[in-house]
Design an enzyme around this catalytic site. Sequence first.
Site, PDB file in Angstrom:
ATOM      1  N   ALA A  13       0.835  -1.203   0.000  1.00  0.00           N
ATOM      2  CA  ALA A  13       0.000   0.000   0.000  1.00  0.00           C
ATOM      3  C   ALA A  13       0.870   1.254   0.000  1.00  0.00           C
ATOM      4  O   ALA A  13       0.874   2.022  -0.943  1.00  0.00           O
ATOM      5  CB  ALA A  13      -0.928  -0.005   1.193  1.00  0.00           C
ATOM      6  N   CYS A  14       1.636   1.436   1.079  1.00  0.00           N
ATOM      7  CA  CYS A  14       2.457   2.633   1.209  1.00  0.00           C
ATOM      8  C   CYS A  14       3.904   2.197   1.314  1.00  0.00           C
ATOM      9  O   CYS A  14       4.196   1.362   2.141  1.00  0.00           O
ATOM     10  CB  CYS A  14       2.047   3.397   2.475  1.00  0.00           C
ATOM     11  N   PRO A  15       4.840   2.664   0.542  1.00  0.00           N
ATOM     12  CA  PRO A  15       4.756   3.756  -0.426  1.00  0.00           C
ATOM     13  C   PRO A  15       4.163   3.384  -1.788  1.00  0.00           C
ATOM     14  O   PRO A  15       4.070   4.262  -2.630  1.00  0.00           O
ATOM     15  CB  PRO A  15       6.226   4.173  -0.586  1.00  0.00           C
ATOM     16  N   GLY A  16       3.776   2.158  -2.010  1.00  0.00           N
ATOM     17  CA  GLY A  16       2.991   1.845  -3.191  1.00  0.00           C
ATOM     18  C   GLY A  16       3.760   1.326  -4.393  1.00  0.00           C
ATOM     19  O   GLY A  16       4.978   1.364  -4.441  1.00  0.00           O
TER      20      GLY A  16
END
Lengths: 78, 394
Positions: A13-16
Amino acid sequence: MGDKKTVDARGMACPGPIAKLTRAYREAKNGDVIEILATDQGFIPDIKAWIESTGNKLIELKQDGGVIRAVIEVTAKK
Amino acid sequence: MNGEKVLVVGGGAGGLLVSNLLVGDGREVTLVTNNPEHYFQPANLFIAFKGESPESYKRSVESLLDPKVRLILDKLSKLDLGNRTALTERGKRLEYDYVIVAAGARMDYNSLPGMKENFEMFGDYYSSPEAAVKVWNTVSRMKNGKLIIGVPDLIIKCPPAPHKGVFLAAEFFKKEKRDVTVELLYPSPHIYTEAELAKTIESKMKSFSNIEYRTSFLIDSVDKDRKVVIGMNGEEIKYDALVLIPFHKGPEIDVNPAEARDDDGFIKVDKRKLNITSYDDAFAIGDCNNAPTSKTGVAAHLGAFVVWKRINGRNAEYSGRTNCPLITDDEAIFVISDYDHKPVGQRFSRLKRLMEDLFVAMYFPSLRYPRKFEPIFDVYFNATEPNILGEKGW
């Protein structure tokens, strides 16, 4: 004919997925093909925006089940 | 006690926390680190852009450890997961029942032409407090021109730190009434990797007259003689001073089997259980592992608690939770996400900036006495879970 590389950014998800694509793109040369697998829904508008702003070529963008598959051809490196 | 011999590698937040927690259970804990000092990494920003002293943010590793932990100041060079043994650079052989690698990420300046020379000239606020002092030496003397903060790669510690640097630098130049523009060069199509949060950050940037930014700018190289950053499409951008965020790689430890590390040297773990793939007596926490979340102190902190609980037979899991503060001089937002939730919407507020200051104040004692501080962190983390903040944001 260029090389083909697959980038698996599923469950990231993050940083993706764009983070993983950035790493793969650095290594690539014009004519190479990069396939990216992702599950983050934000990736669909992101990859479209990335293609438009960097001037590379989107060959395929598909969603199958929860997995998004984008195939790009590297064309915009100097 | 069964499984009593614990080896911890690294004297960062994760290594200190997990050592202090496990030694409190009556285990025999050995911590190996080659750096006798621990420093609060986010403070590099205050050193680089506010001229603060590095000394205020440093403590000896020894002072942050329970005296019952055996501290070895040496570099771990080899780790044999199959035989449960490790070797230090000076030749000390160690055996363990459990190993926890918390060795952090290694900064790499060789993946981009011109980066190493640029680092030597301008420093950065990622590598060390000393490198951050170098940034301050440039920033504090700039009277006009352009300071560029360039982000070649996105797998970095504290993903909002490039933005923090831009805000703090811009604030400094504004207060000092200097004619300096700060420009952020960012590789993703939005100014932050997540589109909604990017809008919030972008509008804050627009409220500064001395901030500029470029998205989808992929840095290829730096020409220090002509003072230009060169993009992968051949475009050139001129700078007067340049701070580049270095590439991040896994730690320099020879791990056997080699398959335990990925192509960049990060240690492969189960992203929730944090054990090194296929070993139930070996873990990797924080920046050194390959979990698909941000490289951030909060991952090391929560990872330390997960591993402590798992070694004690409890079924704890790491959710991928992040809590990265993005500060300006007087406001902040937090990038809060986990494996199942993208970052939640945020509004800049002064209270959040105050919370960051409170965290800085409790940082060192919270490492030394994790059990005492856990209830405070629990209240915060539980109240701000992504599924609780939800659509409404924070």
